[in-house]
Design a protein around this motif. Structure first.
Motif, PDB file in Angstrom:
ATOM      1  N   GLU A   1      68.905  96.393  33.665  1.00 14.04           N
ATOM      2  CA  GLU A   1      69.032  95.725  34.964  1.00 14.04           C
ATOM      3  C   GLU A   1      68.212  96.450  36.029  1.00 14.04           C
ATOM      4  OE1 GLU A   1      73.468  93.712  34.429  1.00 14.04           O
ATOM      5  OE2 GLU A   1      73.279  95.731  35.286  1.00 14.04           O
ATOM      6  N   ALA A   2      68.207  97.786  35.963  1.00 13.75           N
ATOM      7  CA  ALA A   2      67.408  98.557  36.919  1.00 13.75           C
ATOM      8  C   ALA A   2      65.918  98.278  36.712  1.00 13.75           C
ATOM      9  CB  ALA A   2      67.698 100.048  36.771  1.00 13.75           C
ATOM     10  N   ALA A   3      65.500  98.202  35.443  1.00 10.93           N
ATOM     11  CA  ALA A   3      64.099  97.897  35.143  1.00 10.93           C
ATOM     12  C   ALA A   3      63.740  96.498  35.621  1.00 10.93           C
ATOM     13  CB  ALA A   3      63.843  98.038  33.646  1.00 10.93           C
ATOM     14  N   ALA A   4      64.665  95.549  35.426  1.00 14.99           N
ATOM     15  CA  ALA A   4      64.428  94.175  35.880  1.00 14.99           C
ATOM     16  C   ALA A   4      64.273  94.128  37.392  1.00 14.99           C
ATOM     17  CB  ALA A   4      65.577  93.274  35.439  1.00 14.99           C
TER      18      ALA A   4
ATOM     19  N   ARG B   1      59.330  98.431  30.360  1.00  8.50           N
ATOM     20  CA  ARG B   1      60.552  99.218  30.160  1.00  8.50           C
ATOM     21  C   ARG B   1      61.700  98.311  29.724  1.00  8.50           C
ATOM     22  NH1 ARG B   1      63.302 103.813  28.970  1.00  8.50           N
ATOM     23  NH2 ARG B   1      65.045 104.218  30.376  1.00  8.50           N
ATOM     24  N   LEU B   2      61.818  97.162  30.340  1.00  7.05           N
ATOM     25  CA  LEU B   2      62.881  96.228  29.990  1.00  7.05           C
ATOM     26  C   LEU B   2      62.773  95.797  28.532  1.00  7.05           C
ATOM     27  CD1 LEU B   2      65.243  94.365  30.686  1.00  7.05           C
ATOM     28  CD2 LEU B   2      63.604  92.737  31.627  1.00  7.05           C
ATOM     29  N   SER B   3      61.573  95.477  28.077  1.00  5.35           N
ATOM     30  CA  SER B   3      61.384  95.048  26.693  1.00  5.35           C
ATOM     31  C   SER B   3      61.718  96.161  25.712  1.00  5.35           C
ATOM     32  CB  SER B   3      59.944  94.575  26.485  1.00  5.35           C
ATOM     33  OG  SER B   3      59.691  93.396  27.212  1.00  5.35           O
ATOM     34  N   ASN B   4      61.318  97.391  26.049  1.00  2.70           N
ATOM     35  CA  ASN B   4      61.628  98.519  25.170  1.00  2.70           C
ATOM     36  C   ASN B   4      63.130  98.744  25.069  1.00  2.70           C
ATOM     37  OD1 ASN B   4      58.921  98.998  24.664  1.00  2.70           O
ATOM     38  ND2 ASN B   4      58.711 100.574  26.234  1.00  2.70           N
ATOM     39  N   LEU B   5      63.820  98.611  26.194  1.00  2.39           N
ATOM     40  CA  LEU B   5      65.278  98.769  26.192  1.00  2.39           C
ATOM     41  C   LEU B   5      65.958  97.632  25.441  1.00  2.39           C
ATOM     42  CD1 LEU B   5      65.728  99.932  29.888  1.00  2.39           C
ATOM     43  CD2 LEU B   5      66.329 101.286  27.853  1.00  2.39           C
ATOM     44  N   ASP B   6      65.390  96.437  25.530  1.00  2.00           N
ATOM     45  CA  ASP B   6      65.916  95.286  24.795  1.00  2.00           C
ATOM     46  C   ASP B   6      65.897  95.584  23.295  1.00  2.00           C
ATOM     47  OD1 ASP B   6      66.606  92.795  23.808  1.00  2.00           O
ATOM     48  OD2 ASP B   6      65.288  91.700  25.169  1.00  2.00           O
TER      49      ASP B   6
ATOM     50  N   GLU C   1      68.765  97.426  18.286  1.00  2.00           N
ATOM     51  CA  GLU C   1      68.774  98.411  17.203  1.00  2.00           C
ATOM     52  C   GLU C   1      70.102  99.149  17.143  1.00  2.00           C
ATOM     53  OE1 GLU C   1      65.326 100.771  17.986  1.00  2.00           O
ATOM     54  OE2 GLU C   1      63.997  99.479  16.799  1.00  2.00           O
ATOM     55  N   GLU C   2      70.659  99.496  18.316  1.00  2.00           N
ATOM     56  CA  GLU C   2      71.964 100.165  18.333  1.00  2.00           C
ATOM     57  C   GLU C   2      73.068  99.227  17.845  1.00  2.00           C
ATOM     58  OE1 GLU C   2      73.307 102.573  21.469  1.00  2.00           O
ATOM     59  OE2 GLU C   2      71.386 103.603  21.747  1.00  2.00           O
ATOM     60  N   LEU C   3      72.961  97.965  18.207  1.00  2.00           N
ATOM     61  CA  LEU C   3      73.946  96.999  17.744  1.00  2.00           C
ATOM     62  C   LEU C   3      73.871  96.840  16.234  1.00  2.00           C
ATOM     63  CD1 LEU C   3      76.141  95.089  18.759  1.00  2.00           C
ATOM     64  CD2 LEU C   3      74.403  93.320  19.008  1.00  2.00           C
ATOM     65  N   TRP C   4      72.646  96.740  15.708  1.00  2.00           N
ATOM     66  CA  TRP C   4      72.471  96.614  14.267  1.00  2.00           C
ATOM     67  C   TRP C   4      73.033  97.836  13.546  1.00  2.00           C
ATOM     68  CZ3 TRP C   4      66.550  95.388  14.783  1.00  2.00           C
ATOM     69  CH2 TRP C   4      66.401  94.141  15.403  1.00  2.00           C
TER      70      TRP C   4
ATOM     71  N   GLY D   1      58.340  89.453  18.025  1.00  2.00           N
ATOM     72  CA  GLY D   1      58.479  90.499  19.036  1.00  2.00           C
ATOM     73  C   GLY D   1      57.436  90.416  20.135  1.00  2.00           C
ATOM     74  N   GLY D   2      56.168  90.238  19.749  1.00  6.32           N
ATOM     75  CA  GLY D   2      55.106  90.146  20.745  1.00  6.32           C
ATOM     76  C   GLY D   2      55.272  88.945  21.654  1.00  6.32           C
ATOM     77  N   PHE D   3      55.738  87.833  21.068  1.00  7.72           N
ATOM     78  CA  PHE D   3      55.953  86.616  21.856  1.00  7.72           C
ATOM     79  C   PHE D   3      57.123  86.808  22.828  1.00  7.72           C
ATOM     80  CE2 PHE D   3      54.018  85.387  17.852  1.00  7.72           C
ATOM     81  CZ  PHE D   3      52.952  84.600  18.270  1.00  7.72           C
ATOM     82  N   LEU D   4      58.165  87.517  22.365  1.00  6.77           N
ATOM     83  CA  LEU D   4      59.302  87.791  23.239  1.00  6.77           C
ATOM     84  C   LEU D   4      58.880  88.634  24.433  1.00  6.77           C
ATOM     85  CD1 LEU D   4      62.107  88.543  20.623  1.00  6.77           C
ATOM     86  CD2 LEU D   4      62.137  86.703  22.312  1.00  6.77           C
ATOM     87  N   ARG D   5      58.068  89.644  24.168  1.00  9.09           N
ATOM     88  CA  ARG D   5      57.596  90.505  25.257  1.00  9.09           C
ATOM     89  C   ARG D   5      56.754  89.712  26.258  1.00  9.09           C
ATOM     90  NH1 ARG D   5      57.712  96.211  24.471  1.00  9.09           N
ATOM     91  NH2 ARG D   5      58.666  96.797  22.485  1.00  9.09           N
ATOM     92  N   ALA D   6      55.847  88.897  25.725  1.00 11.91           N
ATOM     93  CA  ALA D   6      54.981  88.110  26.605  1.00 11.91           C
ATOM     94  C   ALA D   6      55.795  87.139  27.446  1.00 11.91           C
ATOM     95  CB  ALA D   6      53.946  87.358  25.781  1.00 11.91           C
TER      96      ALA D   6
END
Length: 226
Positions: free
Chosen positions: A122-125, A132-137, A142-145, A165-170
């Motif tokens: 939220e801070a990154a957003a 940063r937001l995409s990396n945290l996403d 990964e932590e959930l998995w 992944g690339g499409f999500l980031r874009a």
């Protein structure tokens, strides 16, 4: 330029290391869908011979991240609306199972860790820091998995998410500020559903989460020829 996106690798497990770096670069969106991947150029950037590069590209072709073109080498895989729908449907099924398994192993420490990630998202957003937001996403999921304690499941869902992944980031980068904040906050809503330890609502929340992300990607895809 591509030369700024890759770093030399050492000789240990060379093809694996080359594949790992190419995979990460593709999934980060640094290489655009459809961009050509020339073996000789990649080998020069990585400081290796063309052989491990060729082996690495073969692995990424098997994963669906790279396409081989007849007599034209390789390129970053593109995606069309049908492929997106198919991948998203599979992701819904697998990620709903992730939610079910995560509930079985849910604990206060995991919840605190995930909520801290959401606060950082939220801070990154709010700063408009989409990288940063995409990396945290990625870290959030990964932590959930990891809570599932199921290596096969983790590999499967990671591979499916990696395909888009690339499409999500874009697509995330293109969001307006309010939508960016809503995207970050939606992960907190997912935690609320999981922490209630009710499988049905948690699975529905996960499905919505994935479907919204898929719609965002779909909206960013070029229109298909009629």
């Amino acid at each position: 330029m591509p030369s700024l996106r890759l770093q030399p690798v050492d000789s240990k497990n060379l093809a694996d290391r080359v594949a790992d770096q190419l995979r990460e670069t593709i999934q980060s969106g640094a290489y655009a869908p459809g961009e050509r991947l020339v073996e000789r150029r990649l080998a020069a950037e990585l400081g290796v011979s063309h052989i491990p590069v060729r082996e690495a590209l073969t692995r990424l072709i098997e994963e669906g991240l790279v396409e081989r073109l007849p007599r034209r080498g390789c390129r970053v895989a593109a995606i069309n609306a049908k492929e997106l729908r198919d991948l998203s449907r599979l992701r819904v099924l697998l990620e709903q199972y992730v939610a079910e398994r995560a509930i079985e192993n849910w604990n206060d420490q995991a919840e605190r860790s995930l909520r801290e990630i959401v606060a950082q998202m939220e801070a990154a957003a709010d700063r408009g820091d989409t990288r940063r937001l995409s990396n945290l996403d990625v870290r959030f999921h990964e932590e959930l998995w990891a809570l599932t304690d199921d290596e096969i499941l983790i590999d499967l869902v990671a591979q499916l998410r990696g395909r888009i992944g690339g499409f999500l980031r874009a697509a995330t980068t293109a969001l307006e500020p309010a939508a960016l904040r809503a995207h970050a906050s939606s992960h907190g809503e997912l935690i609320d559903a999981l922490s209630a330890r009710r499988v049905g609502p948690a699975k529905r929340a996960m499905a919505r989460h994935i479907e919204v992300a898929a719609q965002r990607v779909g909206d960013a895809l070029p229109p298909e020829a009629g």
